[in-house]
Motif scaffolding. Structure first.
Motif, PDB file in Angstrom:
ATOM      1  N   LYS A 351      -8.655  -1.614  -6.214  1.00 44.25           N
ATOM      2  CA  LYS A 351      -7.447  -1.131  -5.570  1.00 44.25           C
ATOM      3  C   LYS A 351      -7.401   0.398  -5.551  1.00 44.25           C
ATOM      4  CE  LYS A 351      -2.384  -1.516  -5.773  1.00 44.25           C
ATOM      5  NZ  LYS A 351      -1.249  -2.070  -6.537  1.00 44.25           N
ATOM      6  N   SER A 352      -7.899   1.027  -6.598  1.00 42.11           N
ATOM      7  CA  SER A 352      -7.894   2.499  -6.650  1.00 42.11           C
ATOM      8  C   SER A 352      -8.769   3.090  -5.546  1.00 42.11           C
ATOM      9  CB  SER A 352      -8.367   2.969  -8.026  1.00 42.11           C
ATOM     10  OG  SER A 352      -9.676   2.468  -8.294  1.00 42.11           O
ATOM     11  N   ASP A 353      -9.932   2.470  -5.259  1.00 45.39           N
ATOM     12  CA  ASP A 353     -10.792   2.949  -4.180  1.00 45.39           C
ATOM     13  C   ASP A 353     -10.123   2.766  -2.825  1.00 45.39           C
ATOM     14  OD1 ASP A 353     -12.552   3.498  -6.153  1.00 45.39           O
ATOM     15  OD2 ASP A 353     -13.938   1.850  -5.702  1.00 45.39           O
ATOM     16  N   ALA A 354      -9.339   1.693  -2.691  1.00 45.38           N
ATOM     17  CA  ALA A 354      -8.654   1.453  -1.418  1.00 45.38           C
ATOM     18  C   ALA A 354      -7.662   2.577  -1.120  1.00 45.38           C
ATOM     19  CB  ALA A 354      -7.944   0.105  -1.453  1.00 45.38           C
ATOM     20  N   THR A 355      -6.935   3.031  -2.134  1.00 50.00           N
ATOM     21  CA  THR A 355      -5.961   4.095  -1.911  1.00 50.00           C
ATOM     22  C   THR A 355      -6.634   5.455  -1.743  1.00 50.00           C
ATOM     23  OG1 THR A 355      -5.715   4.323  -4.306  1.00 50.00           O
ATOM     24  CG2 THR A 355      -4.202   2.847  -3.177  1.00 50.00           C
ATOM     25  N   ALA A 356      -7.804   5.652  -2.391  1.00 56.47           N
ATOM     26  CA  ALA A 356      -8.470   6.955  -2.336  1.00 56.47           C
ATOM     27  C   ALA A 356      -9.313   7.115  -1.071  1.00 56.47           C
ATOM     28  CB  ALA A 356      -9.336   7.147  -3.583  1.00 56.47           C
ATOM     29  N   GLU A 357     -10.104   6.098  -0.718  1.00 62.27           N
ATOM     30  CA  GLU A 357     -11.055   6.238   0.375  1.00 62.27           C
ATOM     31  C   GLU A 357     -10.465   5.841   1.718  1.00 62.27           C
ATOM     32  OE1 GLU A 357     -14.698   4.286  -0.477  1.00 62.27           O
ATOM     33  OE2 GLU A 357     -14.874   5.110  -2.505  1.00 62.27           O
ATOM     34  N   TYR A 358      -9.552   4.905   1.745  1.00 62.50           N
ATOM     35  CA  TYR A 358      -8.978   4.461   3.019  1.00 62.50           C
ATOM     36  C   TYR A 358      -7.538   4.965   3.213  1.00 62.50           C
ATOM     37  CZ  TYR A 358     -12.943   1.425   3.961  1.00 62.50           C
ATOM     38  OH  TYR A 358     -14.193   0.935   4.239  1.00 62.50           O
ATOM     39  N   HIS A 359      -7.054   5.710   2.236  1.00 62.52           N
ATOM     40  CA  HIS A 359      -5.705   6.307   2.334  1.00 62.52           C
ATOM     41  C   HIS A 359      -4.638   5.238   2.600  1.00 62.52           C
ATOM     42  CE1 HIS A 359      -7.776  10.146   2.336  1.00 62.52           C
ATOM     43  NE2 HIS A 359      -8.524   9.725   3.367  1.00 62.52           N
ATOM     44  N   VAL A 360      -4.807   4.077   1.954  1.00 58.83           N
ATOM     45  CA  VAL A 360      -3.825   2.997   2.066  1.00 58.83           C
ATOM     46  C   VAL A 360      -2.868   3.119   0.888  1.00 58.83           C
ATOM     47  CG1 VAL A 360      -3.480   0.508   2.099  1.00 58.83           C
ATOM     48  CG2 VAL A 360      -5.481   1.507   3.214  1.00 58.83           C
ATOM     49  N   SER A 361      -1.601   3.113   1.172  1.00 61.55           N
ATOM     50  CA  SER A 361      -0.623   3.290   0.096  1.00 61.55           C
ATOM     51  C   SER A 361      -0.542   2.024  -0.760  1.00 61.55           C
ATOM     52  CB  SER A 361       0.754   3.597   0.682  1.00 61.55           C
ATOM     53  OG  SER A 361       1.273   2.464   1.345  1.00 61.55           O
ATOM     54  N   PRO A 362      -0.272   2.166  -2.056  1.00 59.64           N
ATOM     55  CA  PRO A 362      -0.118   0.976  -2.920  1.00 59.64           C
ATOM     56  C   PRO A 362       1.004   0.050  -2.446  1.00 59.64           C
ATOM     57  CG  PRO A 362      -0.378   2.958  -4.243  1.00 59.64           C
ATOM     58  CD  PRO A 362      -0.202   3.427  -2.819  1.00 59.64           C
ATOM     59  N   ASN A 363       2.032   0.657  -1.808  1.00 55.40           N
ATOM     60  CA  ASN A 363       3.134  -0.180  -1.317  1.00 55.40           C
ATOM     61  C   ASN A 363       2.662  -1.129  -0.219  1.00 55.40           C
ATOM     62  OD1 ASN A 363       4.972   0.986  -3.066  1.00 55.40           O
ATOM     63  ND2 ASN A 363       5.574   2.579  -1.613  1.00 55.40           N
ATOM     64  N   ASP A 364       1.768  -0.616   0.677  1.00 61.17           N
ATOM     65  CA  ASP A 364       1.245  -1.480   1.733  1.00 61.17           C
ATOM     66  C   ASP A 364       0.428  -2.629   1.149  1.00 61.17           C
ATOM     67  OD1 ASP A 364       2.448  -0.033   3.707  1.00 61.17           O
ATOM     68  OD2 ASP A 364       0.687   1.182   4.190  1.00 61.17           O
ATOM     69  N   ILE A 365      -0.342  -2.335   0.129  1.00 60.30           N
ATOM     70  CA  ILE A 365      -1.131  -3.398  -0.517  1.00 60.30           C
ATOM     71  C   ILE A 365      -0.198  -4.428  -1.154  1.00 60.30           C
ATOM     72  CG2 ILE A 365      -2.739  -3.895  -2.390  1.00 60.30           C
ATOM     73  CD1 ILE A 365      -4.086  -1.238  -1.830  1.00 60.30           C
ATOM     74  N   ASP A 366       0.856  -3.962  -1.824  1.00 63.53           N
ATOM     75  CA  ASP A 366       1.810  -4.889  -2.439  1.00 63.53           C
ATOM     76  C   ASP A 366       2.512  -5.742  -1.385  1.00 63.53           C
ATOM     77  OD1 ASP A 366       1.137  -3.916  -4.901  1.00 63.53           O
ATOM     78  OD2 ASP A 366       2.795  -2.473  -4.989  1.00 63.53           O
ATOM     79  N   ARG A 367       2.777  -5.138  -0.213  1.00 67.24           N
ATOM     80  CA  ARG A 367       3.416  -5.910   0.865  1.00 67.24           C
ATOM     81  C   ARG A 367       2.491  -7.023   1.355  1.00 67.24           C
ATOM     82  NH1 ARG A 367       5.338  -1.565   5.184  1.00 67.24           N
ATOM     83  NH2 ARG A 367       6.016  -3.442   6.288  1.00 67.24           N
ATOM     84  N   LEU A 368       1.193  -6.738   1.460  1.00 71.16           N
ATOM     85  CA  LEU A 368       0.244  -7.760   1.894  1.00 71.16           C
ATOM     86  C   LEU A 368       0.084  -8.845   0.832  1.00 71.16           C
ATOM     87  CD1 LEU A 368      -2.525  -5.648   3.648  1.00 71.16           C
ATOM     88  CD2 LEU A 368      -0.674  -6.944   4.683  1.00 71.16           C
ATOM     89  N   ILE A 369       0.224  -8.477  -0.428  1.00 69.26           N
ATOM     90  CA  ILE A 369       0.175  -9.482  -1.495  1.00 69.26           C
ATOM     91  C   ILE A 369       1.404 -10.384  -1.423  1.00 69.26           C
ATOM     92  CG2 ILE A 369       0.274  -9.799  -3.998  1.00 69.26           C
ATOM     93  CD1 ILE A 369      -1.413  -7.261  -4.254  1.00 69.26           C
ATOM     94  N   THR A 370       2.563  -9.756  -1.183  1.00 67.24           N
ATOM     95  CA  THR A 370       3.799 -10.529  -1.048  1.00 67.24           C
ATOM     96  C   THR A 370       3.717 -11.475   0.150  1.00 67.24           C
ATOM     97  OG1 THR A 370       5.053  -8.705  -2.024  1.00 67.24           O
ATOM     98  CG2 THR A 370       6.293 -10.368  -0.794  1.00 67.24           C
TER      99      THR A 370
END
Length: 871
Positions: A351-370
């Motif tokens: 998850k840390s690489d996703a936010t660093a390399e693809y500039h995806v916010s943690p909130n967007d990832i949490d929304r997709l998990i929800t």
């Protein structure tokens, strides 16, 4: 740990997420698979589970198998190996999972030394896994999605070492490092328990990776010896699973239509549901989507009209795109490039690489998990994300391929545009050079002026080229923006079209619902009319029933008076020996049929006793006997008693005479002749009784012979006395005296017990004592004394635990004593074991059931076991 939403009766489906132990009450349809897998795990040290993607292997493990394992005192430890963990040997992850699992259930285990391997830790002599409730548990390492060994671990040295370590643990093989330590200090052998294996292993992977596991046989020899292939649900089971969770949310018709739509069969098809195969993951996602539509529209039920082929065709694609609505564009590249590999198989990504390399916010990832498109996994201190299920990989791969084609097309158009620009510049330069050469014939005095102009033109050309390059860059950005806008517009148009379709469908459904409501109202009115008619009919029937009850009460009162009159006479007649009664009863019934009269059971007993006395009377001729038989129905009570006393005295005299004759035959003139004659008589009796299906007359004569020997021959040696006891115990029940069988079997048990207690180390005496107790438990069972039957069988098993016939007796006693679960477990676990040399346990049980039916034991419990065995 995978994050899941809480399920309840209103939302009983998790979609593409796996069921867990916490949601096991909503997991249905895999009960048989759970039982089979549990049995394999309990029997073997390694169990392999494989199946196609989407069949719910993880749900079967967590929600189906784990609760059963805990009931059988096992501790399931679920883990997925992190092949990117470079800090320690991969086998150490088993230790971390074990420590965490023990801590969750408050099992205290000693810490592991830094220099101690997992094999050495699990083979400590003093190691126990004691539950707070007092019993010991066995850890079961469950390695899910083990195919990642080939997709992520590949052929790295760490993976090869992990395979060897895992093989040592499964095969109970001493590792090379431990052998080297023992060579240095052999005293360490005393700290290890090499005989006991204190853990079990389950490997779960996708079926298409089966060929990859073939080379592992060199390290794990039994890898496929105990394997279980998970197959799709059949339609009937899938329908039952839906209704088990949501019978309050849909009708049986709706459930069947869902199954047929998921399986791509027409709802009107005549193909039976048992022949249809259903993928559980798609079934859960489809039901979840229909249920969300129901909740959004405040509907009480999911209607059959809402289940269609169109919904099935677009369900995954719609699920994917709807989940991505409102999320930044870079999330597409993250999902399509990092969460599936080149072959389209699911993989995880930090998850840390996703936010660093693809500039995806943690909130967007949490929304997709929800939204249940992604799931979050905690792996040894690092958070990873991955697709929620394998069935999504096809949709993600298709979108990735489309995106790559579009990007390649744009790149190709950009390259062509650049090539055209370079060609134009080159032609323009050539044209200038040619023009300058043409003008060289002019006079020299104008050449400098032309050259000066040429330099100005060249500079202008360079400026124009730079300007053109900038415009081209702007054009490329504009084209990219236009293409993105076009895609978004197309998506919006598609969504608008779907919304219009949904609205139109809702209108149609509303009209259908109104028609259905009117029809239901009409049905309700008709049902109310039928109910009123039924109530009137019931009232009439109740009136008739009350009148019949009054008549029946009056008849019962008359019957009671008649029975009181027969009480004194019945008391006297009950003295008649039951053995003679059984013998003479057919004659009485024949006589009653010939006279065409109906006689009561008590009167039958009277006739039976008198008929036997008449038949046995030595003083009567055939004509006198026939005369007495004709007089029997008309005799008064006093006449019957008088005849009874006369004939009974004659019978007693006759029996005494016969016994005296037998004693004369048995008693020889000398001791040697007496012993030989006695043995010959017993041998002849045993041979006659040992023939297949001996007639009742032979059985009766054999029992009488043994009784005569015991009562008339004094003194009698122990061996002969024991032979008589065996005859009386075994054959008395065949002639109607089960109590006598129990009495003489008790004498045998007492005799064998005394022999065993004198020499407890004598294996033969111990075996005889155990089998005598087993026979005693069987007689108690036939006599309906289930408590004594189970107690005696347990005592016999303590003496000889390996005798499977004793286990059968214990199972029978528990079954009829109301302990169904314990009895079924014994029947199930021993059904394929041998009883003796040729008979299987299950065949012995079925044979016992036929014998027990003859003694009036209830058949319903036996039918349940018979169905289990036939299944």
């Amino acid at each position: 740990m995978i994050t899941t939403d809480r399920l309840d009766k209103n939302t009983p489906w998790p979609g593409l997420l796996a069921f867990t132990e916490a949601t096991r009450e909503f997991f249905h349809g895999r009960e048989e698979e759970s039982d089979d897998l549990s049995r394999l795990v309990r029997l073997y040290r390694l169990t392999v589970l494989f199946g196609e993607s989407g069949l719910g292997k993880t749900s079967l493990l967590k929600a189906g198998l784990f609760p059963l394992l805990r009931q059988y005192e096992f501790l399931p430890l679920y883990l997925r190996i992190n092949y990117h963990d470079k800090g320690q040997p991969l086998i150490e992850q088993l230790w971390e999972a074990m420590a965490k699992g023990c801590d969750e259930v408050a099992i205290v285990i000693p810490p592991k030394r830094p220099d101690q391997t997992v094999w050495e830790y699990l083979h400590q002599e003093s190691l126990t896994f004691k539950h707070p409730s007092g019993y010991e548990v066995t850890p079961v390492f469950v390695l899910d999605q083990f195919e990642e060994l080939f997709t992520r671990g590949q052929d790295s040295p760490a993976t090869q070492r992990f395979i060897e370590d895992l093989g040592d643990l499964i095969e109970n093989r001493v590792p090379l490092s431990t052998k080297e330590a023992l060579n240095v200090n052999f005293d360490l052998i005393d700290t290890f328990d090499l005989k006991t294996q204190k853990s079990k292993v389950i490997l779960s992977f996708r079926e298409d990776y089966l060929p990859n596991f073939e080379p592992l046989k060199g390290v794990i020899r039994d890898i496929f010896q105990n394997s279980y292939r998970l197959t799709p649900m059949n339609g009937q089971v899938a329908k039952g699973a839906i209704l088990a969770s949501a019978s309050h949310l849909m009708s049986m018709e709706t459930a069947e239509k869902i199954v047929r739509v998921i399986a791509q069969t027409k709802s009107v098809s005549v193909q039976p549901l048992e022949k249809i195969e259903v993928v559980p993951a798609l079934l859960s996602l489809f039901c979840q989507g229909l249920n969300e539509y129901r909740l959004q529209n405040n509907q009480p039920l999911i209607l059959p009209e809402q289940v269609s082929e169109t919904v099935r065709e677009t369900i995954l694609d719609d699920f994917y795109h709807h989940a991505l609505e409102g999320i930044s564009g870079t999330i597409h590249a993250l999902i399509e490039e990092e969460l599936i590999d080149g072959g389209g198989y699911r993989k995880s990504y930090p998850k840390s690489d996703a936010t660093a390399e693809y500039h995806v916010s943690p909130n967007d990832i949490d929304r997709l998990i929800t939204r249940r498109l992604l799931q979050k996994i905690e792996r040894y201190g690092a958070t990873h994300i991955e697709l929620a299920h394998d069935v999504l990989t096809k949709t993600v791969k298709e979108n990735r391929d489309k995106r790559r084609i579009l990007e390649a097309k744009r790149k190709e158009e950009l390259q062509l545009s650049r090539q055209r620009l370079r060609m134009r510049i080159a032609f323009f330069v050539i044209f200038i050079l040619v023009a300058s050469l043409g003008y060289s014939a002019w006079s020299i005095h104008v050449q400098k002026k032309i050259w000066h102009r040429l330099r100005l033109k060249n500079q202008e050309l360079i400026d124009n080229r730079n300007l053109l390059w900038e415009k081209n860059q702007a054009l490329e950005k504009s084209q990219a923006h236009d293409a993105q806008q076009t895609v978004l517009l197309q998506a919006k148009n598609g969504e608008l079209q779907k919304a219009l379709t949904t609205v139109e469908k809702a209108k149609q459904e509303t009209l259908q619902a109104n028609h259905l409501l009117e029809a239901q109202k009409a049905i309700l009115v008709e049902e109310q009319r039928k109910l009123l008619a039924l109530e009137a009919k019931n009232h009439d029937q109740n009136t008739i029933l009350e009148r019949q009850n009054r008549d029946l009460n009056s008849s019962n009162a008359q019957l009671n008076e008649a029975m009181d009159d027969l009480t004194n006479f019945a008391t006297r007649v009950d003295l008649i020996n039951r053995q003679f009664y059984d013998y003479a009863l057919p004659d009485v019934e024949r006589l009653a049929a010939a006279k065409k009269i109906t006689i009561l059971d008590q009167t039958k007993k009277n006739y039976a006793g008198l008929s036997l006395l008449i038949l046995k009377s030595p003083s009567m001729s055939d004509e006198q006997r026939q005369g007495w038989f004709d007089k029997l129905p008309t005799l008064s009570d006093s006449a019957i008693m008088s005849l009874y006393e006369q004939l009974d005295q004659e019978r007693q005299n006759d029996l005494v005479t016969q016994q005296q004759q037998k004693v004369k035959v048995i008693q020889p003139k000398s001791p040697t002749l007496s012993l030989g004659t006695l043995n010959d008589l017993l041998t002849q009796t045993e041979k006659a009784l040992d023939t297949p299906n001996p007639p009742k007359e032979t059985l009766t004569r054999g029992v009488q012979t043994a009784q005569t020997i015991l009562s008339q021959i004094k003194p009698l040696d122990a061996a002969t006395q024991e032979r008589c006891y065996v005859i009386l115990a075994h054959y008395s029940k065949e002639v109607g005296s089960l109590d006598q069988s129990i009495r003489y079997q008790a004498k045998l048990v007492q005799r064998y017990q005394q022999t065993y207690e004198k020499n407890p180390t004598d294996a033969q005496a111990k075996s005889k004592f155990a089998m005598a107790l087993g026979t005693m438990s069987w007689y108690f069972l036939l006599n309906h004394n289930f408590t004594k039957a189970s107690d005696t069988a347990l005592l016999a098993l303590k003496l000889s635990a390996g005798q499977n016939i004793l286990k059968a007796n214990l199972a029978h006693a528990l079954l009829f004593h109301g302990h169904d679960t314990q009895a079924e477990q014994i029947y199930r676990d021993n059904q394929y074991k041998m009883v003796g040399d040729t008979q299987k346990f299950k065949d012995e049980v079925l044979s016992d059931f036929k014998e027990m039916e003859k003694y009036g034991l209830p058949t319903q419990p036996m039918k349940k076991i018979e169905q289990m065995y036939h299944k």
